[in-house]
Design an enzyme around this catalytic site. Structure first.
Site, mmCIF file in Angstrom:
data_model
loop_
_atom_site.group_PDB
_atom_site.id
_atom_site.type_symbol
_atom_site.label_atom_id
_atom_site.label_comp_id
_atom_site.label_asym_id
_atom_site.label_seq_id
_atom_site.Cartn_x
_atom_site.Cartn_y
_atom_site.Cartn_z
ATOM 1 N N GLU A 272 31.945 42.671 33.422
ATOM 2 C CA GLU A 272 31.585 41.434 32.706
ATOM 3 C C GLU A 272 30.136 41.031 32.982
ATOM 4 O OE1 GLU A 272 34.004 37.724 33.107
ATOM 5 O OE2 GLU A 272 33.194 37.679 35.114
ATOM 6 N N ASP B 297 29.819 30.788 46.722
ATOM 7 C CA ASP B 297 29.257 29.447 46.555
ATOM 8 C C ASP B 297 30.066 28.412 47.343
ATOM 9 O OD1 ASP B 297 27.044 29.976 44.896
ATOM 10 O OD2 ASP B 297 28.318 30.079 43.130
ATOM 11 N N GLY C 274 37.468 30.071 40.970
ATOM 12 C CA GLY C 274 38.447 30.771 40.139
ATOM 13 C C GLY C 274 39.695 31.164 40.911
ATOM 14 N N LYS D 36 37.828 34.118 49.300
ATOM 15 C CA LYS D 36 38.616 34.263 48.075
ATOM 16 C C LYS D 36 37.734 34.689 46.915
ATOM 17 C CE LYS D 36 37.956 31.976 45.041
ATOM 18 N NZ LYS D 36 37.494 31.179 43.914
ATOM 19 N N THR D 37 38.067 35.673 46.184
ATOM 20 C CA THR D 37 37.569 35.934 44.841
ATOM 21 C C THR D 37 38.075 37.292 44.368
ATOM 22 O OG1 THR D 37 35.701 36.282 43.353
ATOM 23 C CG2 THR D 37 35.258 36.779 45.656
ATOM 24 N N ASP E 299 36.618 38.960 42.367
ATOM 25 C CA ASP E 299 35.427 39.777 42.109
ATOM 26 C C ASP E 299 35.117 40.770 43.232
ATOM 27 O OD1 ASP E 299 35.331 38.176 39.934
ATOM 28 O OD2 ASP E 299 33.330 37.369 40.281
ATOM 29 N N TYR F 217 41.296 36.669 32.798
ATOM 30 C CA TYR F 217 42.223 35.633 33.268
ATOM 31 C C TYR F 217 43.622 36.215 33.517
ATOM 32 C CZ TYR F 217 38.315 32.775 31.915
ATOM 33 O OH TYR F 217 37.046 32.252 31.837
ATOM 34 N N ARG G 21 35.674 23.632 40.169
ATOM 35 C CA ARG G 21 34.388 24.253 40.493
ATOM 36 C C ARG G 21 33.326 23.224 40.892
ATOM 37 N NH1 ARG G 21 34.041 29.564 39.981
ATOM 38 N NH2 ARG G 21 35.325 30.664 38.455
ATOM 39 N N LYS H 218 42.682 57.385 17.363
ATOM 40 C CA LYS H 218 41.712 56.863 16.401
ATOM 41 C C LYS H 218 40.839 55.719 16.907
ATOM 42 C CE LYS H 218 44.969 53.745 14.116
ATOM 43 N NZ LYS H 218 45.691 53.395 12.936
ATOM 44 N N GLY I 159 44.487 38.628 35.152
ATOM 45 C CA GLY I 159 44.709 39.199 36.488
ATOM 46 C C GLY I 159 44.597 38.187 37.617
ATOM 47 N N ARG I 160 44.263 36.932 37.297
ATOM 48 C CA ARG I 160 43.910 36.021 38.377
ATOM 49 C C ARG I 160 45.095 35.293 39.009
ATOM 50 N NH1 ARG I 160 38.612 32.619 37.034
ATOM 51 N NH2 ARG I 160 40.127 31.295 35.963
HETATM 52 P P1 FBP Z 1 35.228 32.981 41.736
HETATM 53 O O1 FBP Z 1 33.925 33.630 42.051
HETATM 54 O O2 FBP Z 1 35.194 31.510 41.818
HETATM 55 O O3 FBP Z 1 36.337 33.579 42.528
HETATM 56 O O4 FBP Z 1 35.604 33.281 40.204
HETATM 57 C C1 FBP Z 1 35.577 34.570 39.713
HETATM 58 C C2 FBP Z 1 35.800 34.619 38.227
HETATM 59 O O5 FBP Z 1 37.139 34.966 37.934
HETATM 60 C C3 FBP Z 1 34.819 35.585 37.589
HETATM 61 O O6 FBP Z 1 35.316 36.902 37.618
HETATM 62 C C4 FBP Z 1 34.645 34.982 36.235
HETATM 63 O O7 FBP Z 1 33.394 35.272 35.670
HETATM 64 C C5 FBP Z 1 34.736 33.514 36.477
HETATM 65 O O8 FBP Z 1 35.552 33.362 37.602
HETATM 66 C C6 FBP Z 1 35.299 32.741 35.319
HETATM 67 O O9 FBP Z 1 35.197 31.393 35.583
HETATM 68 P P2 FBP Z 1 36.057 30.260 34.908
HETATM 69 O O10 FBP Z 1 37.394 30.255 35.592
HETATM 70 O O11 FBP Z 1 35.315 29.018 35.251
HETATM 71 O O12 FBP Z 1 36.165 30.549 33.463
#
Ligand code: FBP
Length: 566
Positions: free
Chosen positions: A334, A199, A104, A225-226, A228, A439, A168, A265, A441-442
């Site tokens: 999530e 991974d 991601g 990188k992530t 998360d 998405y 991926r 509300k 924030g990525r």
């Molecule tokens: P990475 O672990 O590859 O950095 O991805 C994190 C992430 O953004 C998660 O927060 C999310 O669940 C997942 O990727 C979403 O995956 P995709 O981009 O395949 O929809």
């Protein structure tokens, strides 16, 4: 990107300082202004350095199994870069290096590539940097672009992975390893940098082991990188992208809070990315002070069920109604449902079924579920059932980003409040609004922290490859100190590994760093969450700042973990 073609000048220095407004047609003013944002390097990378090895390493778990899986790399020491005399400088020969973005998107990936590139320009004249396109598949198919100053320049300090794109795919079968070997031989690669999460870094280590076993000269270095934030350890204090993504989500949550207070509300159920650890949710809570925050790791530790989670939310809503508040903001990680033991069990059973059986329309496959899991599956709303059955990602994970937990919780809370209304224990009004911030924030423009951290990670990866290292993850530490004092090195990837059951088999995996319930960020959160629940202490941090007094602020999680924030 069209802008890449605009810099036709082959001169590196000139490409670094294009005339103002050169990218105005395709870039906003802010994007343009970031292109020449200066990136300081840790002082050890600015001067002569040498690489000093630490003691032999072990594994995060099951060292005997890891030693069997990585006979050539297991036990290798981590490396530290330390200041040295110019006589210690490595020979400045040209290298052929490949780089790949895996998994991601996370803000800052382009700066890692810029860091590798600049290291090669600065210290290994005549080098070539190949950017493999579309993730690991680019390595297997030998699909690449030669990265030049002109190609890289428009991506400096910009978000996204669009410079070479990501994917991926996983290199795992003997044929795929063979394809990677062929690419390595064809391009005569001295090294490869894999920019990815847990991974992908596990895969990087498998590649390093494989190349070594085939006596190929290609070394492999990983980069953490992530968004998360779950790829971290003592030597790697944070993964890049977490800081920026959390700041973007916190801005959006802050806005939703003001909206909630303005209309009075709605209950906003905000699901936040982070498929395993709840780090993003916890950090956003520390930045914004919502009424309710669910932390997956706590839910698991307390062995909560969907019912107890629902009751907890309903309890707070009832108390707030008594205070006259029929609105609020609730943060949900999530990965939540994967933390609830009963759902975890259901997912594990579904994983086995999806890996080995045919899922027939008549639903005969359901007979393979245990009675408890079947009962839970039948109780879940049909949309969630479908989402739980979606194809797993190439690493065997449930795609939690596609499971709308926030909508499921709204339904369950609504039903519970209806029951309480009939029992006269709730007299308020409840209307839920669902949000998923993921998405969004990525690919934001990297914060100053991520921009600088990534550049250092990339520069360090170049240095590690130059000194002949393999199977390490680029590690930049002492991050609470001024950049000049940051430490630089590489950590043995095998030292982060354990074994896990995936697709019905034991596989090496980098152990994910989860939210620690004894850790400083979680303790800070629980010390104030009751106050936030009933009293509205909403904080709106506003958009990321690139200049001014708050521009170099670093996220709470990192500072608390480093002991640099009270
Ligand atoms: P990475 O672990 O590859 O950095 O991805 C994190 C992430 O953004 C998660 O927060 C999310 O669940 C997942 O990727 C979403 O995956 P995709 O981009 O395949 O929809």
């Amino acid at each position: 990107m069209a802008a890449a073609a605009v810099v036709a000048n082959g001169d590196y220095a000139a490409a670094k300082t294009p005339s103002a407004g050169r990218y105005a047609a395709v870039y906003s003013e802010v994007q343009n202004s970031r292109l020449d944002h200066p990136l300081p390097l840790p002082s050890v990378l600015k001067n002569s350095f040498k690489v000093v090895d630490g003691p032999p390493s072990s594994a995060a778990g099951n060292p005997d199994e890891i030693a069997k899986l990585f006979p050539r790399l297991f036990g290798q020491p981590s490396a530290n870069l330390v200041p040295a005399d110019s006589s210690d400088n490595l020979p400045g020969r040209g290298l052929k290096i490949g780089v790949v973005l895996s998994g991601g998107q996370a803000p800052g990936g382009h700066n890692v590539i810029s860091g590798i590139f600049d290291y090669l320009q600065d210290r290994c004249k005549g080098s070539t940097l190949y950017g493999f396109r579309g993730g690991p598949a680019g390595i297997m198919k030998c699909k690449y672009v030669v990265l030049t100053p002109e190609y890289i320049y428009p991506y400096r300090n910009q978000g996204g992975f669009d410079m070479i794109c990501s994917g991926r795919d996983k290199i795992e079968t003997p044929e795929q390893f063979k394809q990677a070997e062929e690419t390595s031989v064809k391009l005569d690669l001295d090294g490869l940098v894999v920019i990815g999460g847990d991974d992908s870094n596990t895969n990087a280590c498998l590649l390093a082991e494989n190349f070594r076993s085939k006596n190929l000269k290609t070394r492999v270095i990983g980069c953490p990188k992530t968004i998360d934030g779950d790829l971290k350890c003592k030597e790697v204090p944070t993964s890049f992208g977490f800081d920026t993504a959390c700041k973007i989500y916190a801005e959006m949550i802050g806005n939703v809070m003001i909206d909630a207070r303005s209309t009075g509300k709605y209950y906003h159920f905000v699901r936040l990315m982070g498929r395993a650890g709840s780090h993003i949710t916890l950090e956003c809570a520390l930045q914004t002070h919502p009424n309710i925050t669910l932390i997956g790791e706590e839910v698991a530790a307390q062995k909560q069920t969907l019912k107890t989670v629902t009751d907890y939310i309903a309890d707070v809503i009832c108390k707030r109604a008594e205070l006259g508040y029929n609105y609020g903001v609730i943060l949900i990680p999530e990965g939540l449902i994967d933390f609830i033991p009963e759902v975890q069990q259901l997912i594990a059973e579904l994983n086995e079924i999806l890996a080995h059986d045919i899922v027939d329309e008549a639903g005969l496959w359901k007979k393979k579920l245990t009675p408890q899991s079947l009962q839970l599956f039948d109780f879940l709303p049909p949309a969630i059932q479908d989402q739980l059955m979606l194809e797993r990602d190439p690493h065997g994970n449930v795609q939690v980003a596609k499971i709308e937990t926030e909508k499921m919780l709204i339904q369950m809370v609504e039903t519970e409040l209806e029951v309480r209304k009939q029992g006269a224990t709730y007299k308020g009004q409840f209307k839920g609004q669902s949000h998923f911030f993921g998405y969004e924030g990525r690919c934001g423009l990297p914060s100053n922290f991520d921009a600088t951290y990534c550049y250092a990670l990339g520069y360090a990866a170049g240095a590690l490859l130059h000194s002949g290292k393999t199977g390490l993850i680029s590690s930049v530490g002492n991050l609470a100190a001024p950049v000049a004092e940051w430490t630089v090195g590489g950590t043995a990837l095998t030292s982060l590994m354990d074994v896990e059951r995936r697709h019905g088999k034991f596989k090496p995996v980098i152990k994910k760093a989860m939210v620690e319930l004894e850790g400083a960020p979680f303790r800070k959160f629980i010390s104030t969450r009751e106050d936030w629940a009933l009293n509205n202490r909403y904080l709106n941090p506003g958009p990321i700042q690139f200049v001014g007094p708050t521009s170099n602020k670093v996220n709470h999680t990192l500072l608390l973990e480093l002991g640099a924030e009270a």
